[in-house]
Write a protein that holds these residues in place. Structure first.
Motif, short mmCIF file in Angstrom:
data_model
loop_
_atom_site.label_atom_id
_atom_site.label_comp_id
_atom_site.label_asym_id
_atom_site.label_seq_id
_atom_site.Cartn_x
_atom_site.Cartn_y
_atom_site.Cartn_z
N GLU A 34 0.82 -1.22 0.00
CA GLU A 34 0.00 0.00 0.00
C GLU A 34 0.85 1.26 0.00
OE1 GLU A 34 -3.31 -0.13 2.90
OE2 GLU A 34 -2.85 -2.26 3.00
N PHE A 35 2.01 1.18 0.64
CA PHE A 35 2.89 2.36 0.72
C PHE A 35 4.28 2.04 0.17
CE2 PHE A 35 -0.09 2.50 4.35
CZ PHE A 35 -0.80 3.63 4.02
N GLU A 86 2.12 9.98 -1.93
CA GLU A 86 1.46 8.70 -1.63
C GLU A 86 0.36 8.90 -0.58
OE1 GLU A 86 3.74 4.73 -1.94
OE2 GLU A 86 3.91 5.37 0.15
N ASP A 90 -3.72 8.34 -1.06
CA ASP A 90 -4.51 7.48 -0.17
C ASP A 90 -5.68 8.26 0.44
OD1 ASP A 90 -4.49 4.76 1.22
OD2 ASP A 90 -4.72 6.14 2.89
N ARG A 93 -8.52 8.70 -2.03
CA ARG A 93 -8.82 7.45 -2.74
C ARG A 93 -10.31 7.23 -3.01
NH1 ARG A 93 -8.39 6.77 2.45
NH2 ARG A 93 -9.87 5.44 3.54
N THR A 169 -2.02 5.85 7.39
CA THR A 169 -1.74 7.04 6.57
C THR A 169 -1.58 8.26 7.45
OG1 THR A 169 -3.30 6.04 5.02
CG2 THR A 169 -2.49 8.22 4.47
#
Lengths: 252, 187
Positions: A34-35, A86, A90, A93, A169
């Motif tokens: 995801e990251f 990033e 997120d 999203r 996040t």
């Protein structure tokens, strides 16, 4: 070895050991998927530390250390921008609209902050008479200002638009925000006070802030993601009515 | 004499400190409040819808009304009245923005529903609420300019405020839809 040197080494080494722990946690929880940029940043920071520590330990490599520090710092700054990107991806999203409009606004904020950074570098370059560290401070000061401003803008956007952050996040953004704001203050002071005593003191504060930042990252990545409440009993018609009404408004 | 570098350094230190305080405040607040939908959000949205009187708002931003006031009042009095009207309209826009934010939260929660229909509707609802929110932010900036510069002529309403009018109208309608119900959320 005096206490100051011991403290400097402890504050320099500890965060990087903790970054190793963070890598393990990211791998175990498969968060590197995801990251990926954040994961790359963490790995890079560890590699950078190993290189600089080796050069620091070998006597007579002061010049090489200085060059390595400058080069690795520039890449580190670039990766931090990637991490912020990033985080923003997120955050936005859940909305196609925000992916376009909010990101465009963020680009405007970035442009504005860059202009301020360049103006500051031109009009308030600080004491850079023959000291490479002062020049690096100016670059880092500008980058920290842009990054800190971007993270604050993200927080403002989420507040105004009612966006919900995921825990991991938010933790990444919070840690980076604290790090960049301390960097901004310390590198701004470094440009004004370039004596070795002052630089050593500022280094202690920066490494201390880095330790706090890494601890926050680990804390938030280790914490379980809160299961968000969902609308379970809302009749579908109800949501549909709201949609239809809003769409009628926006179509006109 | 204090150098530019010194002024810049201390200004940036102040900015960094301010940023740090905001970050810590947000972090502490997020610990105290769970990141999920609260019933208060929905109640806030419904209450805001009910409080919106579109006719009153339309009157406040009506350019014909403004022209009439400009022709019949002394410049000083006109500025005073214009400021008051713009300020009142700004409060309307602000309230509508708050309602849109709450609506966005409801939409985001709906997206996580196990029912695919509700989830799909949640996506649409969220999109529309975000759009509405962005429009109200623009409208607020416009009205704030009018508060600061009341002499600024705006012969016709800019699209932004037109959009806001439509937004407020819809929100008002939504408020009426919701008024007879007992709330939409249950856990």
């Amino acid at each position: 070895m005096n206490w100051h040197k011991v403290l400097s080494l402890v504050l320099w080494i500890t965060p990087h050991v903790l970054l190793g722990v963070l890598v393990v946690v990211l791998c175990k929880r498969r968060l590197y998927r995801e990251f990926p940029v954040f994961f790359a940043y963490v790995l890079y920071e560890i590699a950078q530390f190993i290189l600089l520590f080796v050069l620091y330990s070998i006597p007579g490599t002061g010049k090489q250390y200085a060059y390595a520090y400058c080069a690795t710092l520039l890449l580190s700054i670039a990766l931090r921008f990637g991490v912020i990107d990033e985080v923003s991806k997120d955050l936005f999203r859940e909305s196609q609209l925000l992916k376009v409009s909010a990101r465009r606004s963020l680009q405007c904020v970035t442009g504005l902050l860059l202009v301020v950074g360049v103006l500051l570098a031109v009009y308030a370059p600080g004491d850079n008479s023959g000291r490479w560290i002062a020049g690096v401070s100016v670059v880092n000061r500008g980058a920290a200002m842009v990054q800190c401003g971007l993270l604050l803008a993200l927080l403002l956007f989420s507040r105004f638009l009612g966006l919900s952050w995921r825990r991991s996040t938010f933790g990444i953004a919070l840690g980076l925000g604290i790090l960049t704001s301390v960097d901004l203050a310390m590198f701004a002071l470094r440009t004004a006070f370039a004596s070795w005593v002052a630089v050593e003191f500022f280094n202690l504060l920066i490494t201390g802030a880095y330790l706090v930042c890494v601890s926050i990252w680990i804390g938030y990545v280790l914490a379980l993601e809160l299961k968000p409440a969902s609308l379970t009993v809302v009749p579908h018609d109800e949501v549909e009515t709201w949609n239809t009404e809003l769409q009628r408004l926006l179509k006109d | 004499m204090i150098s530019t570098t010194m002024i810049a350094a201390w200004t940036l230190v102040a900015v960094a400190f301010f940023a740090l305080v905001i970050l810590l405040y947000v972090a502490l607040r997020s610990r105290a409040r769970r990141f999920d939908l609260e019933k208060a959000d929905l109640e806030k949205a419904v209450q805001a819808f009910r409080s919106l009187d579109i006719e009153a708002f339309r009157n406040l931003v009506d350019s014909a009304e403004e022209a009439f006031l400009r022709d019949n009042l002394s410049p000083k009095k006109f500025r005073e009245i214009k400021r008051q009207r713009a300020w009142a309209a700004l409060i309307y826009a602000w309230e509508a923005g708050g309602a849109a934010t709450a609506l966005a939260k409801i939409g985001q929660a709906a997206q996580r529903s196990s029912d695919p229909k509700i989830a799909a509707s949640g996506v649409q609802l969220t999109e529309n609420a975000f759009r509405l929110r962005l429009q109200t932010i623009g409208a607020c900036f416009h009205l704030l300019t009018e508060v600061v510069l009341p002499d600024l002529r705006s012969p016709s309403l800019p699209p932004l405020v037109d959009q806001y009018e439509r937004a407020a109208e819809t929100l008002f309608r939504l408020g009426r839809f919701s008024s007879g119900r007992h709330g939409l959320i249950s856990r």
